[in-house]
Design a protein around this motif. Structure first.
Motif, PDB file in Angstrom:
ATOM      1  N   GLU A  22       0.842  -1.196   0.000  1.00 23.87           N
ATOM      2  CA  GLU A  22       0.000   0.000   0.000  1.00 23.87           C
ATOM      3  C   GLU A  22       0.878   1.246   0.000  1.00 23.87           C
ATOM      4  O   GLU A  22       1.852   1.334   0.758  1.00 23.87           O
ATOM      5  CB  GLU A  22      -0.912   0.010   1.222  1.00 23.87           C
ATOM      6  N   THR A  55      -3.219   2.283  17.918  1.00 20.45           N
ATOM      7  CA  THR A  55      -3.407   1.406  16.777  1.00 20.45           C
ATOM      8  C   THR A  55      -2.122   0.662  16.450  1.00 20.45           C
ATOM      9  O   THR A  55      -1.052   0.954  16.991  1.00 20.45           O
ATOM     10  CB  THR A  55      -3.871   2.213  15.543  1.00 20.45           C
ATOM     11  N   HIS A  58       0.297   1.476  10.851  1.00 19.35           N
ATOM     12  CA  HIS A  58      -0.749   1.693   9.856  1.00 19.35           C
ATOM     13  C   HIS A  58      -0.436   2.994   9.121  1.00 19.35           C
ATOM     14  O   HIS A  58       0.081   3.943   9.726  1.00 19.35           O
ATOM     15  CB  HIS A  58      -2.106   1.800  10.573  1.00 19.35           C
ATOM     16  N   ARG A  60      -2.354   5.317   8.370  1.00 17.67           N
ATOM     17  CA  ARG A  60      -3.083   6.450   8.963  1.00 17.67           C
ATOM     18  C   ARG A  60      -2.252   7.157  10.019  1.00 17.67           C
ATOM     19  O   ARG A  60      -2.488   8.314  10.328  1.00 17.67           O
ATOM     20  CB  ARG A  60      -4.401   5.972   9.595  1.00 17.67           C
ATOM     21  N   SER A 102      -8.303   1.841  15.501  1.00 19.33           N
ATOM     22  CA  SER A 102      -8.663   1.034  14.329  1.00 19.33           C
ATOM     23  C   SER A 102      -9.518  -0.144  14.761  1.00 19.33           C
ATOM     24  O   SER A 102      -9.625  -0.463  15.950  1.00 19.33           O
ATOM     25  CB  SER A 102      -7.404   0.520  13.636  1.00 19.33           C
ATOM     26  N   THR A 103     -10.088  -0.831  13.791  1.00 17.42           N
ATOM     27  CA  THR A 103     -10.911  -1.997  14.111  1.00 17.42           C
ATOM     28  C   THR A 103     -10.072  -3.123  14.702  1.00 17.42           C
ATOM     29  O   THR A 103     -10.608  -3.988  15.395  1.00 17.42           O
ATOM     30  CB  THR A 103     -11.653  -2.506  12.868  1.00 17.42           C
ATOM     31  N   PHE A 125     -10.866   3.827  12.226  1.00 18.79           N
ATOM     32  CA  PHE A 125     -10.768   3.589  10.786  1.00 18.79           C
ATOM     33  C   PHE A 125     -10.758   2.092  10.486  1.00 18.79           C
ATOM     34  O   PHE A 125     -10.636   1.257  11.373  1.00 18.79           O
ATOM     35  CB  PHE A 125      -9.535   4.274  10.186  1.00 18.79           C
ATOM     36  N   ASP A 126     -10.912   1.784   9.219  1.00 16.30           N
ATOM     37  CA  ASP A 126     -10.919   0.404   8.705  1.00 16.30           C
ATOM     38  C   ASP A 126     -12.155  -0.378   9.116  1.00 16.30           C
ATOM     39  O   ASP A 126     -12.096  -1.609   9.238  1.00 16.30           O
ATOM     40  CB  ASP A 126      -9.664  -0.364   9.147  1.00 16.30           C
ATOM     41  N   SER A 134     -16.945   6.771  12.191  1.00 18.99           N
ATOM     42  CA  SER A 134     -16.083   6.328  11.109  1.00 18.99           C
ATOM     43  C   SER A 134     -15.078   7.427  10.785  1.00 18.99           C
ATOM     44  O   SER A 134     -15.455   8.559  10.448  1.00 18.99           O
ATOM     45  CB  SER A 134     -16.907   6.016   9.855  1.00 18.99           C
ATOM     46  N   GLU A 136     -13.025   7.562   8.205  1.00 21.25           N
ATOM     47  CA  GLU A 136     -13.064   7.889   6.788  1.00 21.25           C
ATOM     48  C   GLU A 136     -14.246   8.787   6.451  1.00 21.25           C
ATOM     49  O   GLU A 136     -14.097   9.787   5.721  1.00 21.25           O
ATOM     50  CB  GLU A 136     -13.121   6.600   5.953  1.00 21.25           C
TER      51      GLU A 136
END
Length: 512
Positions: A22, A55, A58, A60, A102-103, A125-126, A134, A136
């Motif tokens: 990514e 988190t 990541h 983010r 994050s999730t 996020f995610d 959320s 995002e």
């Protein structure tokens, strides 16, 4: 500088490359950090307020960091392995106004709701985390342009406290704009010392909640370089990424070096490391024989620095300098070194004492702990500060550490604070007294060992050891759980203090 500089000149250049492929470009980093900065401003956060992130490694992480930096906010990275109890303490102590997670952290993150009274913005996020907005969807409502005012923010990372609870290391805001060239931090050193520039590829193998991992990687972005991020360190994968991305710079802890050197030669030597210009290590003592092997393998690019999260001073040493001064951690590159006795009197060259750094200003304080802050300042010279390390300097100004911060355990480059574990164990009804310290480990550097004075009714057997380890695991992160537990009466001085150093030395003598 900051992302806008490179988004304007090289918008498609990768700012972040995750090991799974990514990519986040500088244009995307600029866009997303602006949107988050505007969202936090809309929610009422103003310069000096606190945002925290909890988190895994990541992409983010970087946009959250830069959103804080361009808003005058303090940002704290919470250890991803922290328990709900530990995370709630940091959120409350830092007076966090916004938490971003994050999730992957969903179960523990949801349990935090209601435990941080000043936190009013909860983002994940995610995917969906109950009780969290959320991330995002929330930032998508904002414009991707900078706020009218962009004062430079700061990090506030946590270290050990005198009560066993971690303490936030807080530096005053600079008052500079984020686009002011003098507002840079890590890159001001990594550029001149390590030769980092806009062409650099920096490999980040450590957790981003660590001070060095975060600061050196965002330092690469300050220079317009690319950061390659590992989700989790693996020795062979690390070498594979160096070859794949033609990595020029990286920073590791000695445990990582040990694991790479333990790879079979046919595996370790399979990967092309010729692109490396600096292989930097820090965070824990590196055994001399390990460092020599690393230099023989990689060449004279194995650099080292010494400094605490407090940022009160720093030393640096190259491979060549180290070979000429084996065991040294280098000469000062930030501040001036002063070695003093217990009364604060400066000692002659060669004598061991407390390591103080002289700066033109006092650079930090311990949040909500005035006593610890005062203890870090020299009794006469207000701009000298110390973090408890012991050492000596030679005639050329090279520093040799003779001891580390009192009783701090360093395992795999991670600081573990015995007082916190002792505070957890002493409340157990079967524990009359306890002392915790580190013992040597060939791979991790040190491991956690506990000596427990049992209550009169307690059977000191294997079942009890497991009972106590389970108790710690229920309250603290897994890496803080004692690997071994012994049972014995614990002698205390008339002052009530445990002579931890003597007890630990007795164990070291048995292991010798």
């Amino acid at each position: 500088m900051y992302p806008l500089t490179y988004a304007a000149t090289h918008p498609e250049k990768p700012a972040v490359v995750m090991e799974d492929g990514e990519v986040i470009t500088y244009a995307e980093l600029e866009d997303r950090s602006n949107r988050l900065a505007r969202l936090l401003h809309e929610r009422g956060l103003r310069p000096g307020d606190q945002v925290s992130i909890w988190t895994e490694n990541h992409p983010r992480y970087y946009e959250i960091y830069w959103a804080a930096m361009r808003s005058g906010l303090y940002i704290t990275g919470i250890n991803r392995h922290a328990t709900v109890e530990e995370a709630a303490y940091i959120l409350t102590d830092s007076r966090t106004r916004a938490l971003i997670t994050s999730t992957a952290m969903a179960e523990r993150a949801e349990a935090l709701l209601g435990l941080a009274p000043e936190c009013t913005t909860w983002l994940a996020f995610d995917g969906h985390v109950p009780g969290f907005e959320s991330y995002e969807e929330s930032i998508a409502t904002q414009q991707p342009t900078p706020l009218p005012e962009q004062p430079r923010g700061e990090v506030m990372l946590y270290s050990s406290g005198t009560t066993g609870r971690p303490k936030g290391i807080r530096r005053p805001l600079s008052g500079l704009r984020v686009d002011d060239p003098t507002a840079t931090r890590t890159s001001a050193l990594s550029g001149p010392l390590l030769g980092m520039n806009s062409d650099s590829i920096y490999l980040m193998p450590a957790p981003l909640y660590h001070a060095a991992a975060l600061q050196f990687s965002v330092g690469a972005q300050e220079l317009g370089g690319t950061v390659v991020v590992m989700r989790k360190f693996d020795a062979e994968r690390f070498l594979e990424l160096i070859a794949e991305h033609r990595v020029t710079h990286t920073q590791v802890v000695p445990t990582m070096i040990v694991r790479m050197l333990k790879l079979p030669d046919e595996v370790r030597l399979r990967y092309d490391t010729s692109s490396l210009r600096s292989f930097l290590h820090a965070a824990a003592p590196c055994p001399p024989q390990i460092k020599r092997q690393a230099i023989e393998w990689l060449g004279p690019i194995v650099d080292e620095y010494y400094g605490g999260t407090e940022g009160n001073g720093m030393t640096f040493i190259t491979s060549k300098q180290w070979l000429d001064h084996p065991g040294s951690v280098g000469r000062a590159v930030l501040g001036s070194i002063r070695i003093c006795d217990d009364d604060g009197v400066e000692l002659p060259v060669g004598d061991a004492g407390t390591v103080w750094f002289e700066r033109d200003k006092t650079p930090f304080s311990y949040h909500n702990d005035d006593e610890k802050t005062r203890a870090s300042r020299h009794p006469v010279h207000a701009t000298w500060s110390a973090i408890g390390d012991m050492g000596r300097i030679d005639e050329e100004g090279y520093l040799y550490l003779t001891d580390r911060k009192a009783f701090t355990i360093i395992s795999g480059g991670v600081n573990i604070y015995p007082a916190e574990i002792e505070a957890c164990l002493i409340v157990h009804p079967d524990v009359a007294d306890v002392v915790v310290f580190g013992l040597p480990d060939d791979e991790m550097g040190e491991y956690v060992h506990a000596v427990v004075e049992p209550a009169a009714h307690l059977a000191p057997d294997a079942a009890t050891v497991q009972l106590l380890r389970d108790h710690v695991r229920a309250h603290l992160a897994g890496f803080k759980v004692p690997r071994t537990v012994d049972f014995a009466a614990i002698p205390r001085m008339a002052t009530g203090k445990v002579q931890t150093r003597l007890i630990r030395q007795a164990y070291l003598d048995r292991l010798a």
